[in-house]
Design an enzyme around this catalytic site. Structure first.
Site, PDB file in Angstrom:
ATOM      1  CD  GLU A 272      25.161   5.941  29.230  1.00 60.85           C
ATOM      2  OE1 GLU A 272      24.281   6.448  29.950  1.00 60.85           O
ATOM      3  OE2 GLU A 272      25.835   6.608  28.426  1.00 60.85           O
ATOM      4  CG  HIS A 296      17.860   6.556  27.234  1.00 59.05           C
ATOM      5  ND1 HIS A 296      17.714   7.377  26.142  1.00 59.05           N
ATOM      6  CD2 HIS A 296      19.091   6.824  27.737  1.00 59.05           C
ATOM      7  CE1 HIS A 296      18.807   8.119  26.005  1.00 59.05           C
ATOM      8  NE2 HIS A 296      19.661   7.798  26.979  1.00 59.05           N
ATOM      9  CD  GLU A 297      20.076   5.254  31.071  1.00 59.98           C
ATOM     10  OE1 GLU A 297      21.244   5.111  30.660  1.00 59.98           O
ATOM     11  OE2 GLU A 297      19.485   6.362  31.067  1.00 59.98           O
ATOM     12  CG  HIS A 300      23.201   4.508  26.588  1.00 61.97           C
ATOM     13  ND1 HIS A 300      23.812   5.235  25.594  1.00 61.97           N
ATOM     14  CD2 HIS A 300      22.455   5.401  27.297  1.00 61.97           C
ATOM     15  CE1 HIS A 300      23.455   6.509  25.698  1.00 61.97           C
ATOM     16  NE2 HIS A 300      22.620   6.638  26.723  1.00 61.97           N
ATOM     17  CD  GLU A 319      23.059   9.989  25.614  1.00 65.89           C
ATOM     18  OE1 GLU A 319      21.945   9.428  25.541  1.00 65.89           O
ATOM     19  OE2 GLU A 319      23.908   9.682  26.484  1.00 65.89           O
ATOM     20  CG  ASP A 378      29.467  17.974  33.880  1.00 69.15           C
ATOM     21  OD1 ASP A 378      29.114  17.000  33.201  1.00 69.15           O
ATOM     22  OD2 ASP A 378      30.003  17.873  35.005  1.00 69.15           O
ATOM     23  CE1 TYR A 386      20.161  11.757  26.547  1.00 66.55           C
ATOM     24  CE2 TYR A 386      21.341  13.819  26.341  1.00 66.55           C
ATOM     25  CZ  TYR A 386      21.123  12.625  27.000  1.00 66.55           C
ATOM     26  OH  TYR A 386      21.872  12.312  28.091  1.00 66.55           O
TER      27      TYR A 386
HETATM   28  C1  LIG Z   1      27.199  18.193  23.660  1.00 68.59           C
HETATM   29  C2  LIG Z   1      27.348  17.835  25.064  1.00 68.59           C
HETATM   30  C3  LIG Z   1      28.654  17.295  25.302  1.00 68.59           C
HETATM   31  C4  LIG Z   1      28.976  16.504  26.242  1.00 68.59           C
HETATM   32  C5  LIG Z   1      28.113  16.102  27.334  1.00 68.59           C
HETATM   33  C6  LIG Z   1      28.473  14.775  27.872  1.00 68.59           C
HETATM   34  C7  LIG Z   1      28.230  14.445  29.105  1.00 68.59           C
HETATM   35  C8  LIG Z   1      27.676  15.432  29.998  1.00 68.59           C
HETATM   36  C9  LIG Z   1      27.510  15.061  31.408  1.00 68.59           C
HETATM   37  O1  LIG Z   1      26.908  16.133  32.054  1.00 68.59           O
HETATM   38  C10 LIG Z   1      26.880  13.742  31.688  1.00 68.59           C
HETATM   39  C11 LIG Z   1      25.708  13.354  31.252  1.00 68.59           C
HETATM   40  C12 LIG Z   1      25.111  12.116  31.668  1.00 68.59           C
HETATM   41  C13 LIG Z   1      23.907  11.747  31.254  1.00 68.59           C
HETATM   42  C14 LIG Z   1      23.278  10.570  31.718  1.00 68.59           C
HETATM   43  C15 LIG Z   1      22.036  10.218  31.442  1.00 68.59           C
HETATM   44  C16 LIG Z   1      21.063  10.974  30.602  1.00 68.59           C
HETATM   45  O2  LIG Z   1      20.417  10.086  29.738  1.00 68.59           O
HETATM   46  C17 LIG Z   1      20.040  11.687  31.425  1.00 68.59           C
HETATM   47  C18 LIG Z   1      19.124  12.553  30.630  1.00 68.59           C
HETATM   48  C19 LIG Z   1      18.357  13.503  31.500  1.00 68.59           C
HETATM   49  C20 LIG Z   1      17.432  12.826  32.473  1.00 68.59           C
HETATM   50  O3  LIG Z   1      16.595  12.015  32.056  1.00 68.59           O
HETATM   51  O4  LIG Z   1      17.498  13.099  33.666  1.00 68.59           O
HETATM   52 ZN   LIG Z   2      21.623   8.339  27.235  1.00 68.58          ZN
END
Ligand SMILES: CC/C=C\C/C=C\C[C@@H](O)/C=C/C=C/C=C\[C@@H](O)CCCC(=O)O
Ligand SMILES: [Zn+2]
Length: 617
Positions: A272, A296-297, A300, A319, A378, A386
């Protein structure tokens, strides 16, 4: 010690807070670095702070000066708690007069910067120019520039980025145009401005041979020329989505809403980044059926980008609310029954994720609000924030009287907390405060088992009943397949799925995947024979289908799975498929050999996580 208020950042933002970033850098495609200046305007939060503390990772600091006097400032780089994800940059402040000041930090990134993915031109679609893109969420911004890399701190920014003139540079900001570079006739400087305060994880940059098509009054879609028309078709509903979102959440405050389709290695469905959503090419289905990623984006733009989680422990606020808005947009645009079907699918995915995380020894990550002390976000990332987040909001909506009541609350929540970073307790306090007027609401809120929802591991105390009537035809068809004996399979024919949407084909395969006891290998082979499922290019269907093939141990499917793994790098697909192959003795050596052969060209986050998924590191 990491800063007490954000377990994933060293920055002491209770002492000093960054209020503006002026970024002035050059992209060097020859040595894969970005170098130049980060000018950070800082406000003092205490009388005489000794240091300004910032996060960095694999960054070389060349010089720090106080902009007001041009005096050099001493600094040191340490790693007091042995974080595996960054270092602490302490800039000695001495006695600086006034409430605020600006430090100018001259620095260069490393070729290993975790936020940056560099591609040689040979690896791009057009093979004309090299390509660079960033992914800063959760805590990779610190490898791109020295910053308070915590979502607790939000700041507007301006930028000037120099690169060779054949390359277009975009950022998560309004693009103000280009000017010739002072020191090189072959290069230009592109200027940007993001006026809305953002957390560091929303800083984003892309540089490559990209072009755009206007697809709405505030939207251009950008990609390499080879994909741009396809993308323009796929995302044609963007303006309707934006308007629908505004009807629910309030005015869109970011000016433009552009889309960028990235190379296939991009690890997420979408990201986003303000003014410029990043999207994986795996949503280019040809029939607009995967455009829920755009809903979704877009969502955000309110939940996440305006109202931001204070730390990544509160990631569900971003999320969960975004899933909730996404499904509302979908319901308004394509009917409530489709939205309900998505919610049902989300609940099944949550069940699957909880089982899988628990089985792999990660039950603490199934909490809605996890403890991220000492944990790289990560590693904690999953569908839990979500879908458990969505479930909580949907449960509250039902409990408190339905959409009319709850959508008004949602809008008030956004209005109350826009431009701020908040924690779960702030959200909960506001919920109670908003519904304080009537005893019936208080009673209902008090009936919620908050501890189980927010802190409990596993599934929440909830048993949703979504309307799945839209899937009735495929429920019946899947039941016929499940109940048929292997000798009765001639009864099925290609016409069975003639007028069935890709959405429902995905649901059909999910139902077969969930069958207990599992369906036989012979049936899966016959499914392929009758419906030609190996030919379907829709990435969501391909993913579900390949998981089913692996589940029944169909050896001939292994090369097809490996082909899919090598064609794209979206972690949602790549990680479960690698894990599935890794747990099957016949496929494991092939999966490892393929990973070893291709890890160099994978996104660095994907590479690291897949290595863990395969138990290699
Ligand atoms: C509880 C988890 C705590 C923190 C995680 C925060 C960020 C993690 C990092 O790996 C980044 C994530 C980014 C996500 C971006 C977009 C999502 O909406 C994608 C969802 C999966 C997909 O559709 O491919
Ligand atoms: Zn998201």
């Amino acid at each position: 010690m990491a800063c007490a208020r954000d377990p994933n950042s060293y920055s002491e933002f209770d002492k000093c807070i960054v209020t503006f970033l002026d970024w002035n850098v050059r992209i060097n495609f020859d040595d894969h670095t970005i170098g130049g200046f980060a000018h950070l305007t800082v406000e003092k939060k205490v009388e005489n702070p000794d240091n300004l503390v910032l996060d960095i990772r694999d960054i070389t600091i060349e010089q720090v000066t106080l902009k007001e006097t041009a005096a050099s400032l001493e600094f040191e780089v340490t790693n007091p708690s042995n974080f595996s994800f960054g270092s602490k940059l302490s800039i000695k402040l001495g006695s600086i007069p006034g409430k605020s000041f600006t430090v100018s930090i001259k620095y260069v990134t490393s070729t290993e910067a975790s936020a940056l993915q560099w591609m040689t031109k040979e690896k791009t679609k057009g093979k004309r120019q090299p390509y660079l893109y960033s992914q800063c969420q959760a805590i990779h911004a610190r490898s791109l520039l020295p910053c308070q890399d915590t979502p607790s701190v939000k700041f507007p920014y301006s930028a000037k980025v120099q690169a060779v003139k054949e390359i277009t540079v975009l950022m998560s900001a309004e693009r103000l145009g280009t000017e010739p570079a002072a020191d090189s006739p072959n290069e230009v400087v592109t200027k940007f401005s993001q006026k809305v305060p953002i957390p560091s994880y929303l800083i984003a940059i892309v540089a490559g041979d990209i072009e755009s098509r206007q697809i709405g009054p505030r939207t251009r879609v950008w990609s390499e020329k080879e994909m741009v028309d396809e993308a323009a078709y796929e995302f044609a509903e963007t303006e309707t989505m934006l308007k629908t979102a505004e009807g629910i959440a309030g005015p869109y405050l970011w000016g433009i809403y552009d889309l960028l389709v990235l190379p296939p290695t991009f690890p997420f469905g979408g990201m986003e980044n303000p003014c410029l959503t990043f999207v994986t090419p795996t949503v280019l289905a040809g029939d607009r059926s995967l455009a829920d990623v755009i809903a979704h984006e877009i969502s955000h733009s309110w939940t996440g980008n305006l109202v931001t989680n204070r730390t990544f422990e509160d990631f569900w606020l971003n999320e969960g609310h975004t899933m909730f808005l996404e499904r509302k947009i979908l319901g308004r645009m394509h009917g409530e029954s489709l939205s309900q079907l998505h919610a049902h699918e989300g609940w099944n995915n949550l069940k699957d994720t909880v089982t899988d995380l628990t089985r792999r020894g990660h039950a603490p990550f199934t909490r809605l609000v996890p403890d991220l002390r000492g944990i790289d976000p990560d590693d904690a990332f999953s569908l839990v924030p979500y879908e458990k987040g969505f479930s909580l909001l949907y449960h509250l909506e039902t409990l408190l009287g339905g959409p009319k009541v709850f959508e008004t609350f949602l809008r008030a929540y956004i209005e109350k907390f826009k431009y701020q970073s908040i924690g779960t307790q702030d959200w909960k306090d506001f919920l109670y405060q908003y519904f304080a007027s009537e005893v019936k609401y208080q009673k209902k809120l008090n009936s919620v088992d908050w501890d189980a929802w927010l802190n409990g591991q596993g599934l929440p105390p909830y048993n949703p009943k979504y309307d799945t009537s839209l899937a009735d035809p495929v429920k019946a068809l899947s039941q016929r397949w499940i109940e048929a004996s292997d000798e009765q399979l001639d009864a099925f024919s290609p016409e069975d799925i003639n007028n069935i949407s890709s959405e429902l084909i995905k649901e059909f395969i999910s139902l077969l995947f969930l069958a207990n006891p599992p369906i036989s290998l012979a049936k899966v082979q016959h499914l392929e024979k009758v419906y030609n499922l190996n030919q379907i290019r829709n990435s969501e269907i391909r993913f579900k289908w390949q998981r089913l093939c692996i589940k029944v141990r169909w050896e001939e499917s292994i090369p097809l799975v490996i082909q899919f793994l090598n064609e794209q790098g979206r972690m949602k697909f790549v990680r479960p498929l690698y894990r599935d192959l890794g747990e099957w003795d016949v496929a494991r050596p092939k999966a490892i050999a393929n990973f070893m052969a291709h890890r160099q060209e994978m996104h660095n986050t994907t590479e690291q996580l897949v290595a863990k998924d395969l138990n290699l590191e």
